[in-house]
Write a protein that holds these residues in place. Structure first.
Motif, mmCIF file in Angstrom:
data_model
loop_
_atom_site.group_PDB
_atom_site.id
_atom_site.type_symbol
_atom_site.label_atom_id
_atom_site.label_comp_id
_atom_site.label_asym_id
_atom_site.label_seq_id
_atom_site.Cartn_x
_atom_site.Cartn_y
_atom_site.Cartn_z
ATOM 1 N N ALA A 225 55.798 41.180 24.744
ATOM 2 C CA ALA A 225 54.725 41.035 23.753
ATOM 3 C C ALA A 225 55.276 41.137 22.338
ATOM 4 N N GLU A 226 56.207 42.047 22.116
ATOM 5 C CA GLU A 226 56.777 42.205 20.779
ATOM 6 C C GLU A 226 57.532 40.948 20.352
ATOM 7 N N LYS A 227 58.283 40.376 21.296
ATOM 8 C CA LYS A 227 59.064 39.166 20.984
ATOM 9 C C LYS A 227 58.158 38.017 20.556
ATOM 10 N N TYR A 228 57.109 37.758 21.329
ATOM 11 C CA TYR A 228 56.298 36.580 21.039
ATOM 12 C C TYR A 228 55.236 36.844 19.972
ATOM 13 N N ALA A 229 54.859 38.092 19.764
ATOM 14 C CA ALA A 229 53.994 38.400 18.630
ATOM 15 C C ALA A 229 54.746 38.111 17.329
ATOM 16 N N ALA A 230 56.035 38.466 17.307
ATOM 17 C CA ALA A 230 56.846 38.184 16.116
ATOM 18 C C ALA A 230 56.968 36.678 15.902
ATOM 19 N N GLU A 231 57.106 35.924 16.995
ATOM 20 C CA GLU A 231 57.215 34.474 16.868
ATOM 21 C C GLU A 231 55.905 33.876 16.355
ATOM 22 N N LEU A 232 54.788 34.402 16.833
ATOM 23 C CA LEU A 232 53.493 33.902 16.365
ATOM 24 C C LEU A 232 53.266 34.226 14.892
ATOM 25 N N THR A 233 53.564 35.449 14.502
ATOM 26 C CA THR A 233 53.370 35.799 13.087
ATOM 27 C C THR A 233 54.303 34.981 12.200
ATOM 28 N N GLY A 234 55.479 34.653 12.731
ATOM 29 C CA GLY A 234 56.398 33.792 11.992
ATOM 30 C C GLY A 234 55.845 32.393 11.796
ATOM 31 N N ARG A 235 54.908 32.010 12.655
ATOM 32 C CA ARG A 235 54.247 30.710 12.523
ATOM 33 C C ARG A 235 52.929 30.821 11.768
ATOM 34 N N GLY A 236 52.684 31.985 11.204
ATOM 35 C CA GLY A 236 51.476 32.169 10.406
ATOM 36 C C GLY A 236 50.245 32.504 11.221
ATOM 37 N N VAL A 237 50.428 32.892 12.488
ATOM 38 C CA VAL A 237 49.303 33.279 13.340
ATOM 39 C C VAL A 237 49.315 34.801 13.465
ATOM 40 N N ASP A 238 48.399 35.457 12.778
ATOM 41 C CA ASP A 238 48.383 36.920 12.748
ATOM 42 C C ASP A 238 47.321 37.532 13.659
ATOM 43 N N SER A 239 46.370 36.751 14.128
ATOM 44 C CA SER A 239 45.387 37.254 15.086
ATOM 45 C C SER A 239 45.906 36.941 16.483
ATOM 46 N N ILE A 240 46.174 37.988 17.279
ATOM 47 C CA ILE A 240 46.886 37.811 18.543
ATOM 48 C C ILE A 240 46.163 38.561 19.652
ATOM 49 N N VAL A 241 45.975 37.880 20.779
ATOM 50 C CA VAL A 241 45.371 38.463 21.974
ATOM 51 C C VAL A 241 46.375 38.355 23.107
ATOM 52 N N VAL A 242 46.565 39.430 23.843
ATOM 53 C CA VAL A 242 47.414 39.404 25.034
ATOM 54 C C VAL A 242 46.539 39.303 26.273
ATOM 55 N N LEU A 243 46.861 38.349 27.127
ATOM 56 C CA LEU A 243 46.244 38.213 28.447
ATOM 57 C C LEU A 243 47.267 38.720 29.448
ATOM 58 N N LEU A 244 47.016 39.868 30.031
ATOM 59 C CA LEU A 244 48.016 40.545 30.855
ATOM 60 C C LEU A 244 47.477 40.851 32.233
ATOM 61 N N HIS A 245 48.161 40.341 33.252
ATOM 62 C CA HIS A 245 47.746 40.637 34.621
ATOM 63 C C HIS A 245 48.372 41.963 35.072
ATOM 64 N N GLU A 246 47.914 43.011 34.473
ATOM 65 C CA GLU A 246 48.206 44.391 34.853
ATOM 66 C C GLU A 246 47.036 45.211 34.354
ATOM 67 N N GLY A 247 46.706 46.293 35.031
ATOM 68 C CA GLY A 247 45.482 46.980 34.651
ATOM 69 C C GLY A 247 45.507 48.472 34.890
ATOM 70 N N GLY A 248 44.323 49.030 34.883
ATOM 71 C CA GLY A 248 44.135 50.457 35.077
ATOM 72 C C GLY A 248 42.934 50.725 35.953
ATOM 73 N N VAL A 249 42.553 51.982 35.999
ATOM 74 C CA VAL A 249 41.438 52.420 36.824
ATOM 75 C C VAL A 249 40.571 53.364 35.993
ATOM 76 N N PRO A 250 39.261 53.126 35.935
ATOM 77 C CA PRO A 250 38.389 54.076 35.221
ATOM 78 C C PRO A 250 38.379 55.427 35.937
ATOM 79 N N VAL A 251 38.355 56.494 35.173
ATOM 80 C CA VAL A 251 38.285 57.834 35.742
ATOM 81 C C VAL A 251 37.170 58.609 35.062
ATOM 82 N N ALA A 252 36.655 59.621 35.758
ATOM 83 C CA ALA A 252 35.488 60.341 35.258
ATOM 84 C C ALA A 252 35.828 61.226 34.070
ATOM 85 N N GLU A 253 37.050 61.779 34.046
ATOM 86 C CA GLU A 253 37.375 62.707 32.969
ATOM 87 C C GLU A 253 37.696 61.978 31.669
#
Length: 579
Positions: A225-253
């Motif tokens: 993400a750091e590598k390609y965020a830098a490449e995007l900002t270098g192209r003048g694109v500063d609004s960046i969204v990551v689509l990542l197929h990894e997740g978490g689990v909601p917990v009660a605490e």
């Protein structure tokens, strides 16, 4: 819509061989709100962006009875492509700056309706829904990189995906270069641009068949993400969204992540996405996730201490996420403090989308005879567990069937069989269709991967190592409870430390202790045999005999072991003594 070659394969050999939207696109928008917002003519300093997101669709085109989701304290029918499409279209209505995106596992591990046609109907459905970009997930690699490229590029009379499949951290081992597009830029009118970086989880190589990903490796999500965020900002694109197929689990605490569930209750979050989101470069404004089949909208601080939204929309098209944010034309960035989000259940109280209805019905007509063929009988529901960290009846039944099909010395001479919980994709329900009748389509939905059965030599010590690899470790953050065949038992002491939870001297086969230096014949599916799901010791098994496809074996077992007069019952729990 012509993938008949897959249906032919299904009939001949029993098949041997999300959407995230950032507004409605780049055309006509409704007016903004508040000072400095777009006034409908593109002259305001800020414009309103919309993201609509899904993940883990897994080819669930049909609005079946088994698809439900909790809403206001009760389970309601949810999902189905024809209803998801309508919900997304309604959410986009009046939005000028909107795009629809997804976080992987759109295909793979699919019900028979999609799988019989090589998941081509699912891609066609998602194209029509207006999906504009998706990350790859681990299940996009179920049939290997060549099949994924077929979906990306199309072939013959199959056009493939209209949207880019992104895999920034999927690289060639030899060159280190990505084998898929790493990012995509959505260009709205008025110079508004949003960059999307797509990734799958770093551990994908441990949970897909090795044969299909030779020469490919999966890199660290934070570094990528750091590598390609830098490449995007270098192209003048500063609004960046990551689509990542990894997740978490909601917990009660309360974990300090300010999460919210569909019923509005405050929850926290755990799992691998927490550390990833906390460490990912602050250049990324929003993280859309998947993989764990959970639903959450959480706030996780980035390395700069700013709040950053992390979302997931459950699975199977039963939920979608709507994210709203302001985009500042002067800074060319998302105003982080403006970001809000919520998950919505895909209820069936809306008009179904006619294109999706026709698509589903056409393929239902094509597979009806094959899918509805009776293959066996059950006396009751035989189901999966609530999680993958427990023993469950359907897993035990599959292990029993695989043992019986490979016990004959001519077919492997197996003593024990093990089944990974993630390979069991659906329940066998008594009242689904004709009460008590199990159809080929239902059986396929339970085991859709077409893995082969592999019988191998393992020592007692290697079996103990495999059982200890069920626990979280270096390659996996969660427990995976291996399902075991009848006659094999051991004790799992949850109060012990680390791998000592699997009590070494408790392993028995038909009441006799498993000896560390003795060799046993063990059957697993070919995914596990390659060390899948981080059961690495299984890759060391020797004297291998490759047998039937797992689905064929299960079908044959039902034919031999069930009848209307003698239907199958769920195995009793307790093969593993959990204390």
């Amino acid at each position: 819509m012509k993938p008949k070659r897959y249906l032919a394969a299904a009939t001949a050999g029993a098949v041997a061989a999300a959407v995230l939207a950032f507004g409605a696109g780049s055309a006509d928008a409704g007016p903004g709100n508040g000072p400095g917002h777009d006034n409908g003519k593109g002259h305001g300093r800020q414009v309103d962006l919309q993201l609509l997101a899904i993940n883990d669709f897994h080819g669930n085109l049909e609005a079946g009875d088994g698809l439900t989701h909790e809403l206001h304290g009760e389970e309601v029918p949810a999902g189905g492509a024809e209803y998801l499409a309508t919900h997304l279209e309604q959410a986009r209505d009046g939005q000028r700056y909107s795009t629809t995106v997804a976080a992987g596992d759109l295909i793979g591990a699919s019900p028979f309706l999609s799988a019989a046609f090589g998941d081509e109907p699912t891609i066609e459905s998602l194209n029509a829904m207006g999906v504009e970009v998706s990350s790859v997930g681990n299940h996009e690699f179920d049939k290997g990189i060549d099949d994924l490229n077929r979906h990306i590029e199309g072939e013959a009379d199959y056009a493939g995906a209209d949207f880019p499949y992104l895999g920034a951290n999927v690289v060639d081992e030899a060159t280190g270069e990505p084998v898929l597009e790493p990012y995509w830029i959505k260009k709205f009118k008025g110079g508004v641009r949003v960059g999307f970086i797509g990734m799958t989880l770093e551990g994908t190589g441990d949970i897909v068949a090795k044969s299909g990903i030779e020469g490919i490796e999966f890199l660290d999500e934070v570094e990528t993400a750091e590598k390609y965020a830098a490449e995007l900002t270098g192209r003048g694109v500063d609004s960046i969204v990551v689509l990542l197929h990894e997740g978490g689990v909601p917990v009660a605490e309360d974990t300090g992540h300010d999460c919210e569930s569909l019923d509005g209750s405050g929850v926290g979050m755990s799992g691998p996405i927490v550390d990833i989101a906390e460490d990912m470069t602050a250049e990324v404004d929003i993280v859309v996730t998947g993989h764990t089949h959970q639903e959450y909208v959480c706030s996780v601080p980035d390395p700069a201490g700013q709040s950053r939204m992390v979302t997931s929309a459950s699975s199977y098209g039963r939920v979608f996420t709507e994210i709203e944010a302001s985009y500042d034309k002067r800074t060319k960035d998302i105003v982080r403090s403006s970001v809000t989000g919520s998950n919505t259940v895909v209820t069936r109280d809306v008009e179904p989308d006619p294109f999706q209805t026709d698509l589903v019905q056409q393929h239902l007509d094509d597979v009806e005879e094959v899918a509805n063929r009776p293959v066996g009988y059950i006396a009751e529901d035989i189901t999966r567990g609530e999680t993958r960290a427990e023993e469950f009846g359907l897993g035990s039944l599959i292990a029993d069937a695989q043992l019986e099909r490979t016990a004959d010395p001519d077919f492997g001479g197996a003593d024990i069989a093990f089944m990974n919980p993630g390979g069991v994709r659906a329940d066998l329900l008594y009242d689904e269709g004709d009460p008590g009748v199990v159809t080929y389509g239902e059986l396929y939905t339970v085991q859709p991967f077409n893995n082969y059965l592999v019988t191998m030599d393992l020592t007692g010590d290697q079996i103990l190592t495999m059982l200890r690899q069920q626990l979280p470790g270096e390659d996996r953050d969660t427990t995976l409870f291996m399902q075991v065949s009848e006659g094999f038992t051991y004790t799992w002491d949850t109060g012990a430390e680390g791998t000592n939870q699997i009590v070494a001297d408790s392993l028995t086969l038909h009441g006799e202790p498993i000896a560390a230096d003795q060799t046993y014949r063990v059957t697993v599916n070919s995914f596990l045999a390659d060390g899948g799901d981080s059961f690495h010791v299984l890759a060391e098994g020797t004297d291998r005999v490759t047998g039937e496809i797992d689905l064929d074996a299960f079908e044959a077992w039902f034919a031999e072991n069930s009848s209307p007069e003698s239907p199958v019952e769920a195995p009793e729990p307790g093969r593993v003594n959990v204390i």
